[in-house]
Design a protein around this motif. Structure first.
Motif, PDB file in Angstrom:
ATOM      1  N   LEU A 222      19.404  19.635  42.705  1.00 62.88           N
ATOM      2  CA  LEU A 222      20.198  19.578  43.680  1.00 62.88           C
ATOM      3  C   LEU A 222      21.704  20.220  43.362  1.00 62.88           C
ATOM      4  CD1 LEU A 222      19.239  15.986  45.443  1.00 62.88           C
ATOM      5  CD2 LEU A 222      18.580  18.537  46.262  1.00 62.88           C
ATOM      6  N   GLU A 223      22.203  20.103  42.267  1.00 58.61           N
ATOM      7  CA  GLU A 223      23.587  20.272  41.905  1.00 58.61           C
ATOM      8  C   GLU A 223      24.088  21.701  42.475  1.00 58.61           C
ATOM      9  OE1 GLU A 223      26.698  19.821  38.369  1.00 58.61           O
ATOM     10  OE2 GLU A 223      24.314  19.079  37.879  1.00 58.61           O
ATOM     11  N   PRO A 224      23.219  22.539  42.026  1.00 57.03           N
ATOM     12  CA  PRO A 224      24.019  24.119  42.353  1.00 57.03           C
ATOM     13  C   PRO A 224      24.466  24.251  43.839  1.00 57.03           C
ATOM     14  CG  PRO A 224      22.263  24.127  40.964  1.00 57.03           C
ATOM     15  CD  PRO A 224      22.032  22.922  41.424  1.00 57.03           C
ATOM     16  N   ASP A 225      23.441  23.965  44.676  1.00 55.55           N
ATOM     17  CA  ASP A 225      23.512  23.898  46.287  1.00 55.55           C
ATOM     18  C   ASP A 225      24.744  22.989  46.740  1.00 55.55           C
ATOM     19  OD1 ASP A 225      22.121  26.122  47.197  1.00 55.55           O
ATOM     20  OD2 ASP A 225      20.490  25.406  46.065  1.00 55.55           O
ATOM     21  N   GLU A 226      24.571  21.812  46.040  1.00 55.12           N
ATOM     22  CA  GLU A 226      25.531  20.810  46.510  1.00 55.12           C
ATOM     23  C   GLU A 226      27.008  21.313  46.138  1.00 55.12           C
ATOM     24  OE1 GLU A 226      23.700  16.418  46.256  1.00 55.12           O
ATOM     25  OE2 GLU A 226      24.076  17.183  44.337  1.00 55.12           O
TER      26      GLU A 226
END
Length: 300
Positions: A222-226
Motif C-alpha cells: 500500500l505504501e507507494p500509493d499512500e
C-alpha cells in the motif's frame, strides 16, 4: 463517436434493458466526477441469415434501428436527469448518443480501445440473462480499458471503495482504487487474502491473516500509493476468507469494488477466480482493472 484515442470519455453499452439504464445512470455520475464526456452506444445487429432468407429484411432492419434509437433516447433521458443533479458540475456533463450496426461484442470491444472506461449493465435471471453474463465476462476479459459492471439497486454514494490486494504484481488495481477514493473523498478498504487453499489460482502467502508478517506485507504494497494520495484514509484488512467471498461480503456496504480481472493473457480471455466470483455476486458496481492492453486512470 469515432474520434481519436486521446479524447477521454466513458462508453456505456445500451440495449434497452433495465441493466443498461442502471449503467447509464451510474456512468453519468462517474463522468461528472471525472469531467469527461459520456458516450451512450447502442448496437443493432442485422443478421446475415435474415438478409438472405427474409423477404422483408429491409423493413426489419428499419425496425431494429428504430428500436435502437428509442433505447438510446430513454438512456439519454436518464443520464440527463442524473447529470442535472450531479454533486459536481451539475448539468455540465456532455452526453453523446451513437447507434451502430454490427455485433454488440465486437463493437463494444472496438469502442473500449479509445475509452477510459467501458460500463455495462448486469442482467438477472432468464436465458437471455445467462447469455448476457457470458458476453459481459468475455468483454471484461478482453477489453483494452477497465470495465465496470453495474447491478440493479447500486449504491450511489456514502460507502467505502473496496479493493482486493492480491500481491505487488498488480499495482494497476491499487492505483485505480486510490485515485477513485481520492476523487470521491471516501475511505479505501484494502482486502488481502492470505493462505489461499491448494489449487487456488490466487497467490497466497505463508502468513496467517492476523500475523504481523501478513499486515507488514500488505502495508508494503500500500505504501507507494499512500504516499501519492496522503488524503485517502485506508482500512487495511488481512483475512483467510477466500478473496472472492471476502470482497462480495464487503461489497454489501461499499460504493464500489475495484478488482483485477486476474485472467492470464489473450487469447484465452478468461477471468480469474476472484474476478469471476465478484462479477457474479457483488452487490455494488465493480470496476475490473488490468492487465489490459492499456489502463487509463481518472485524473486526480
Amino acid at each position: 463517436m469515432s474520434g481519436p484515442s486521446d479524447h477521454r470519455h466513458i462508453v456505456v453499452g445500451i440495449d434497452g434493458s433495465r441493466g443498461a439504464l442502471n449503467a447509464a445512470a451510474w456512468a453519468t455520475e462517474i463522468a461528472a466526477l471525472h469531467r469527461v464526456p459520456l458516450r451512450l452506444l447502442c448496437v443493432h445487429d442485422p443478421s446475415e441469415h435474415e438478409r438472405e432468407v427474409e423477404p422483408h429484411h429491409g423493413e426489419h432492419e428499419r425496425q431494429r434501428a428504430q428500436d435502437a434509437h428509442r433505447h438510446l433516447t430513454e438512456a439519454a433521458d436518464v443520464a440527463r436527469h442524473v447529470a442535472a443533479s450531479a454533486p459536481t458540475r451539475p448539468g455540465n456533463t456532455e452526453i453523446r448518443m451513437e447507434m451502430r450496426a454490427g455485433t454488440s461484442f465486437t463493437t463494444l470491444l472496438e469502442a473500449a480501445d479509445a475509452a477510459d472506461l467501458l460500463v455495462l449493465g448486469a442482467r438477472n435471471g432468464s436465458s437471455s440473462g445467462s447469455e448476457s453474463l457470458v458476453t459481459t465476462a468475455a468483454l471484461i476479459a478482453r477489453a483494452a480499458c477497465p470495465v465496470a459492471v453495474v447491478r440493479a439497486g447500486f449504491r450511489r454514494t456514502g460507502g467505502p471503495v473496496v479493493t482486493g490486494v492480491r500481491s505487488e504484481c498488480e499495482p494497476d488495481v491499487l492505483h485505480y482504487a486510490f485515485r477513485y477514493a481520492h476523487r470521491r473523498g471516501t475511505l479505501l478498504r484494502a482486502v488481502h487474502c492470505v493462505l489461499a487453499g491448494p489449487g487456488s489460482s490466487e497467490p497466497g502467502t505463508e502468513h496467517a491473516a492476523g500475523s504481523n508478517e501478513a499486515r507488514d506485507l500488505l502495508d508494503t504494497w500500500l505504501e507507494p500509493d499512500e504516499a501519492r494520495f496522503p488524503d485517502v484514509v485506508v482500512d487495511p484488512i488481512t483475512t483467510e476468507t477466500p478473496a472472492d467471498v471476502a470482497l462480495v461480503r464487503y461489497s454489501s456496504s461499499a460504493e464500489l469494488v475495484v478488482v483485477g480481472r486476474g485472467a492470464p493473457h489473450p487469447p484465452r480471455g478468461i477471468l480469474g477466480r476472484t474476478a469471476t466470483g465478484v462479477f457474479m455476486h457483488a452487490m455494488c458496481p465493480v470496476i475490473f482493472v488490468g492487465p489490459h492492453r492499456r489502463d487509463r486512470y481518472p485524473r486526480a
